[in-house]
Scaffold this motif. Structure first.
Motif, PDB file in Angstrom:
ATOM      1  N   TYR A  49       0.802  -1.026  -0.328  1.00 51.36           N
ATOM      2  CA  TYR A  49       0.024   0.339   0.151  1.00 51.36           C
ATOM      3  C   TYR A  49       0.536   1.124  -0.203  1.00 51.36           C
ATOM      4  CZ  TYR A  49      -3.784   3.741   1.231  1.00 51.36           C
ATOM      5  OH  TYR A  49      -5.321   4.045   1.771  1.00 51.36           O
ATOM      6  N   VAL A  50       0.719   2.216  -1.254  1.00 47.26           N
ATOM      7  CA  VAL A  50       1.932   3.254  -1.282  1.00 47.26           C
ATOM      8  C   VAL A  50       0.673   4.525  -0.421  1.00 47.26           C
ATOM      9  CG1 VAL A  50       3.048   4.586  -2.852  1.00 47.26           C
ATOM     10  CG2 VAL A  50       2.686   2.198  -2.650  1.00 47.26           C
ATOM     11  N   THR A  51       1.460   5.871   0.389  1.00 49.24           N
ATOM     12  CA  THR A  51       0.482   6.350   0.770  1.00 49.24           C
ATOM     13  C   THR A  51       1.246   8.017   0.986  1.00 49.24           C
ATOM     14  OG1 THR A  51      -1.530   7.491   1.996  1.00 49.24           O
ATOM     15  CG2 THR A  51       0.004   6.439   2.892  1.00 49.24           C
ATOM     16  N   HIS A  52       0.699   8.760   1.482  1.00 45.76           N
ATOM     17  CA  HIS A  52       1.358  10.186   1.746  1.00 45.76           C
ATOM     18  C   HIS A  52       0.913  10.551   3.269  1.00 45.76           C
ATOM     19  CE1 HIS A  52       1.609  10.719  -2.649  1.00 45.76           C
ATOM     20  NE2 HIS A  52       2.456  11.183  -2.172  1.00 45.76           N
ATOM     21  N   LEU A  53       2.063  11.318   3.487  1.00 40.16           N
ATOM     22  CA  LEU A  53       1.585  12.245   5.044  1.00 40.16           C
ATOM     23  C   LEU A  53       0.698  12.804   5.254  1.00 40.16           C
ATOM     24  CD1 LEU A  53       5.353  11.910   6.943  1.00 40.16           C
ATOM     25  CD2 LEU A  53       3.343  10.437   7.755  1.00 40.16           C
TER      26      LEU A  53
END
Length: 299
Positions: free
Chosen positions: A192-196
């Motif tokens: 799973y790829v995400t940002h702060l």
């Protein structure tokens, strides 16, 4: 009996019936009985007969003209149709004066902590917890396997990511997939790829900048909820800002393993930095970071 009537009776012409007021005229057939004149009649009689015929013809013509004039006078006059004005469009002037709809209610940290994946995505899309909502062109929610054991974390979206609405698209995403494949991690089913931050912070010139403390704090509950729903075993941070932002106040050190709850955290380079690395030194260090993350994660 009048002279005209005597002449008409002598010629065998019946009485002339006039149309009543408003009645539709019918064709009037005027039958003139042929007058036979005996050629053996004396000249004065023949002259009298011819005079009678001429007078009768004149009277018939006058009667026909008079009847036609009466019919024409009594015929209805065509009235030019008055164009019907088109229906006036609805007056929407009131709409300009109507008060704007109330802004969407912003969720508290407690509300966000109770959201499921769908609710979290909807909340991020309409978030106005900081001033980035006034300048953003779109939000970037995480992507990938929502039950994956691996969490890949960047700091904030770039211009490309904001335009695509997707974390790490294009060449960056391809390089990340190849990096994970090199350590036998399936980027399509276990990551799973995400940002702060879910919005792109940028300055007046349109260039990316570091997020402020207020922006980071406002967006942190969204990441914390992602983390709670995902429950990954290993977190790989991309770039120095993500490495520092995941645990505020803690100085990250490359080549070490930190903990965030039950997850192991390993820092490495952002794919964009690796794409700009012409010496190959950053790629070699990134390979060492990935190997550390793989050994920590286990089978």
């Amino acid at each position: 009996m009048s002279r005209s009537a005597v002449f008409l009776d002598e010629m065998g012409v019946g009485p002339l019936w006039r149309l009543r007021q408003g009645a539709v005229p019918e064709a009037v057939d005027v039958v003139v009985a042929p007058v036979e004149v005996d050629v053996a009649v004396a000249a004065p009689v023949a002259e009298t007969a011819e005079a009678v015929i001429e007078v009768a013809a004149e009277l018939v013509a006058a009667v026909v003209v008079e009847a036609a004039a009466e019919v024409q006078a009594e015929a209805p006059v065509a009235v030019a149709a008055t164009p019907v004005p088109a229906a006036a469009s609805d007056d929407t002037a009131w709409f300009d004066d109507a008060p704007p709809p109330p802004p969407a209610r912003q969720l508290s940290d407690t509300d966000i902590a109770a959201l499921d994946w769908e609710g979290l995505t909807a909340a991020v899309a309409k978030c106005a917890r900081c001033d980035l909502c006034k300048t953003r062109k779109g939000v970037v929610m995480g992507r990938g396997d929502r039950q994956g054991d691996w969490l890949i974390l960047a700091s904030s979206p770039s211009r490309l990511e904001e335009r695509e609405g997707r974390a790490l698209p294009g060449e960056q995403g391809k390089l990340l997939d190849n990096m994970l494949k090199a350590i036998e991690v399936d980027a399509g089913s276990d990551v799973y790829v995400t940002h702060l931050l879910k919005c792109r912070p940028f300055d007046e010139a349109g260039q990316e900048r570091l997020p402020t403390e207020a922006e980071s704090a406002a967006c942190r509950p969204y990441f914390d909820r992602e983390l709670a729903l995902l429950q990954p075993r290993t977190i790989v941070t991309l770039g120095s800002m993500a490495a520092a932002g995941i645990n505020p106040g803690e100085k990250p050190v490359r080549g070490t393993v930190r903990q965030l709850g039950n997850a192991s955290v390993v820092a490495t380079f952002h794919p964009e930095q690796l794409l700009q690395d012409e010496t190959g030194k950053a790629k070699a260090r990134a390979w060492a970071d990935l190997c550390l993350a793989k050994s920590t994660h286990g089978d």
